[in-house]
Design a protein around this motif. Sequence first.
Motif: not given
Length: 329
Positions: A249-268
Motif C-alpha cells: 500500500e502507499p506510504t502516506p507522509f505524516p505531515l502534521f506529526s513531522a512538523l509539530s514534533k520536528s521529526l526526522t524520517l530517513r531512508g537507510y
Amino acid sequence: MARVVRFHEHGGPEVLRIENVDVPRPGRGEIQIRVKALGLNRAEALLRSGSYIETPRLPSGLGLEAAGVVETVGEGVGAFAPGDPVSVVPPLSMVRWPAYGEFATFPAELAVKHPPSLSWEAAAAVWMQYLTAYGALIDIAKLRQGDFVAITAASSSVGLAAIQIANMVGATPVAVTRTSRKKQALLESGAAHVIASAEEDLEAGLKEFAGPLGVRVVFDPVGGPIFEPLTAAMSRGGILIEYGGLSPEPTPFPLFSALSKSLTLRGYLVHEITRDPERLVAAKAFIIKGLLSGSLQPVIARTFPFDQIVEAHRFLESNEQFGKIVVTV
C-alpha cells in the motif's frame, strides 16, 4: 568444478537450479572460501523474482552471506591464509560476488575471523542482520539507555537483532508484529513489550508503553499505512529509519506529526556501513563484542541442506519464520 545455485529466468523459488560450473580463482584482493553455511535474505528472493535494485545478466548466481574455510587467497591478501575460518560481510553486489555455492569468492576486506564459539550456522547468520540493525540504531539514531525504540517486523532476523542491540545498550525495545501468534516468542527473545498491529491500536499501545516522552526511535522495513500511527506516537525530535518497503500500500507522509514534533524520517540501506571502512570497523567491533559477551545471539528459524534450496526459498517467502533461515553446504 563446483556446485552452485543459479537461475536462468526470473520467477518463484522453482527457477533456482543447482549446477556444476568452473569456479575461477580469486582475483587481486579477494579470497575464495569453501562454504559451510549460507544465511538467506529477502534480497535474494527479490533478485530471483526480478524486483531487486540490481539487474543481473542471466544466468545469474545469488546470495549475500556465507561462512566457511578459506580455500585460496588472491594476490595482495595478507590477512588470511588457507584454512582460516571466516564469515562474510554482505558485499555491495551479489551478482558480482554470489554466495550460493560450494565455493564462493569475496573481497578480502569483507571477511571476518568470527569468534570460534560460533557454529557455522550461527556465523552465516551474523552480518546482514546485525550490521543492518547496528547501522540504523547505533550509528545513525545514537540509541542510548532510557530510549524507547519501536521495531516493526520484529520476528524477522533484523528485527530480532534490533531487539538484542537495544537491550545491549539499555534501551527499551517495543516489538511490533502483525498478529499475536509470535507474541510470546518475542517476549522470550528480549522484547519489553509486544503490539500486534492487526489486532490492537498501534498508536495507543506505543503511547501506553512509552509514556509521555514517546518513542524516540522507530526502525521499520514495512512502510504503508502504519507510518501515521508510528509517527503519532513518536517523541519530539524523534527519528524514524525506513529500511524497506514491504507494504504493497502507499506510504502516506505524516505531515502534521513531522512538523509539530520536528521529526526526522530517513531512508537507510546497510551499504552505508559496508562501503565506509571506518564505520564498518566500528560496526564489526561492536558486533563481535556483543557476540563474545552473549548479548548478541543469532536466532536460527530453520536449517535446510543445500539440495533443498528451493524449499528454503519457499519457506523464506512464507513469512512463517522466526529469525534467520540457514542452508548448510
